[in-house]
Design a protein around this motif. Structure first.
Motif, mmCIF file in Angstrom:
data_model
loop_
_atom_site.group_PDB
_atom_site.id
_atom_site.type_symbol
_atom_site.label_atom_id
_atom_site.label_comp_id
_atom_site.label_asym_id
_atom_site.label_seq_id
_atom_site.Cartn_x
_atom_site.Cartn_y
_atom_site.Cartn_z
ATOM 1 N N ALA A 69 -4.149 7.491 2.332
ATOM 2 C CA ALA A 69 -4.386 6.971 0.983
ATOM 3 C C ALA A 69 -5.428 7.801 0.235
ATOM 4 C CB ALA A 69 -4.829 5.515 1.071
ATOM 5 N N SER B 106 -3.610 1.387 -4.376
ATOM 6 C CA SER B 106 -3.296 1.354 -2.955
ATOM 7 C C SER B 106 -4.570 1.271 -2.125
ATOM 8 C CB SER B 106 -2.495 2.590 -2.558
ATOM 9 O OG SER B 106 -2.220 2.591 -1.178
ATOM 10 N N ARG C 291 2.757 1.649 -3.399
ATOM 11 C CA ARG C 291 1.894 2.099 -4.482
ATOM 12 C C ARG C 291 1.581 3.595 -4.344
ATOM 13 N NH1 ARG C 291 -2.589 -2.793 -4.729
ATOM 14 N NH2 ARG C 291 -1.559 -4.097 -6.298
ATOM 15 N N THR D 75 -2.291 5.210 -7.164
ATOM 16 C CA THR D 75 -2.804 5.536 -5.832
ATOM 17 C C THR D 75 -4.137 4.844 -5.588
ATOM 18 O OG1 THR D 75 -3.713 7.611 -6.731
ATOM 19 C CG2 THR D 75 -1.585 7.731 -5.594
ATOM 20 N N ALA E 210 0.840 -1.207 0.000
ATOM 21 C CA ALA E 210 0.000 0.000 0.000
ATOM 22 C C ALA E 210 0.868 1.248 0.000
ATOM 23 C CB ALA E 210 -0.932 -0.005 1.201
#
Length: 393
Positions: free
Chosen positions: A206, A190, A164, A187, A161
């Motif tokens: 995120a 992720s 990414r 993104t 995560a």
């Protein structure tokens, strides 16, 4: 393609679905830490709703053998058999006590993976986004290959995560506008991983980073949606403060004056309550405010704001922010009729954008210059062409 079980029997049953995410749960990590095959089998059956017969079909044994393992009446020690079971259950081999060179190498990579992500972010903030991309591509590729094989642990998925997100953000610096959707794509990938973690701070980060890349890709409505969610979910003042400048920028691009004004007002309040960063500081907010005023149809207010003394830097600002600010102030000067001042600022921005390899910012300069700054536009266009050639090579 069909596989064969530990006894050479043809096995057409597919691997258990969603195994990667099941093994990433906190409860699974507790079970895996025991290195006890009996406990692992019981957990696997429970979360997937499998009978002992179904689990036996998956790993290549009958119901009675699975029952004997779970009751501790059978102890498996054969490395080939254990490796086969680990493969069928989507487990890393070391969980069952197998020394596997590839697995050992992967675990060593995990130990240094977070350092790679941190160093890549430092490189990006220092104006070396291309270097950040070069560092993160191999890491992401290895982690994704491992996940596709089903051998993913919680720490590996968390690293995936983060990697990414870092890759998407770095690509958002080095790609031209027509390819910025690629940055948003990474993104977004992720978010697919983050959804399996009960971690508000991680989810906020995120959503924040993905929302910003969506804005840059021109998907402004979607960007505002993600950033509002990030702000609402933020577990602390500091994490909310990190979202607000980007939300203000997206709201300005969308032309939503009420949301823009409210967000800027709160962001300014939080500046006195949190530690300043390369994003959360008066200088960054000053640029965002100028651009947002223009985006919401208040060019005169932007001109008046720019005429006042700009804020004093309170922390180190990333080099790309300096380029962004030069372009924005140049646009304000142009709107105010100061063609010479605008040309000087935009010419400096071209030089710095070239040094930092920022094609997106060169495209902003070309749009800002319009028809009135022919020499600046020609220089920016030539520079952009050179960068495109270098990137293609």
């Amino acid at each position: 393609m069909a596989e064969h079980d530990a006894h050479g029997t043809r096995n057409t049953r597919p691997r258990s679905q969603h195994a990667t995410w099941r093994w990433a749960s906190p409860e699974a990590q507790t079970v895996l830490a025991t290195r006890d095959l009996a406990a692992i089998l019981r957990f696997h059956r429970r979360v997937h709703g499998h009978s002992q017969s179904e689990t036996g079909a998956l790993i290549g044994y009958d119901k009675t053998y699975v029952s004997a393992i779970e009751l501790g009446k059978r102890r498996l020690t054969d490395t080939a058999v254990l490796r086969h079971i680990a493969d069928r259950l989507s487990l890393p081999p070391h969980v069952l006590g197998i020394t596997d060179l590839a697995d050992t190498d992967f675990r060593a990579m995990l130990q240094f993976g977070q350092s790679t992500v941190r160093l890549a972010e430092i490189a990006r903030q220092a104006g070396h986004a291309s270097q950040a991309v070069a560092e993160l591509w191999p890491l992401v590729a290895r982690l994704e290959a491992r996940a596709r094989d089903g051998h993913a642990e919680r720490e590996a998925l968390r690293l995936l995560a983060d990697a990414r997100l870092g890759l998407g953000t770095a690509l958002g610096n080095v790609l031209p506008e027509e390819r910025l959707a690629t940055a948003a794509h990474w993104t977004a990938k992720s978010l697919n991983v983050v959804a399996h973690f009960d971690d508000p701070a991680l989810t906020t980060t995120a959503l924040r980073m993905h929302g910003n890349e969506l804005r840059k890709a021109g998907l402004v409505g979607a960007a505002v949606n993600r950033l509002v969610r990030a702000a609402n979910l933020a577990p602390s003042r500091a994490s909310r403060a990190a979202v607000l400048p980007l939300l203000a920028r997206a709201a300005g691009a969308l032309g939503n004056a009420p949301l823009f004004d409210n967000t800027v007002r709160e962001a300014k309040t939080l500046l006195d309550q949190v530690d300043h960063t390369s994003l959360v500081n008066p200088v960054a907010l000053y640029e965002i405010e100028l651009r947002g005023l223009i985006g919401t149809g208040r060019a005169r207010a932007a001109i008046e704001r720019a005429e006042r003394t700009p804020p004093t830097p309170t922390t180190a600002v990333a080099p790309q922010w300096h380029v962004i600010q030069l372009i924005t102030i140049g646009k304000v000067r142009l709107l105010g009729g100061d063609t010479r001042g605008a040309a000087e600022l935009l010419t400096r921005a071209v030089t710095e954008a070239r040094a930092q390899r920022l094609p997106h910012q060169l495209q902003r300069i070309i749009r800002t210059g319009g028809q009135g700054l022919t020499e600046v536009n020609d220089t920016a266009s030539r520079t952009l062409s050179q960068l495109r050639t270098e990137m293609a090579a």
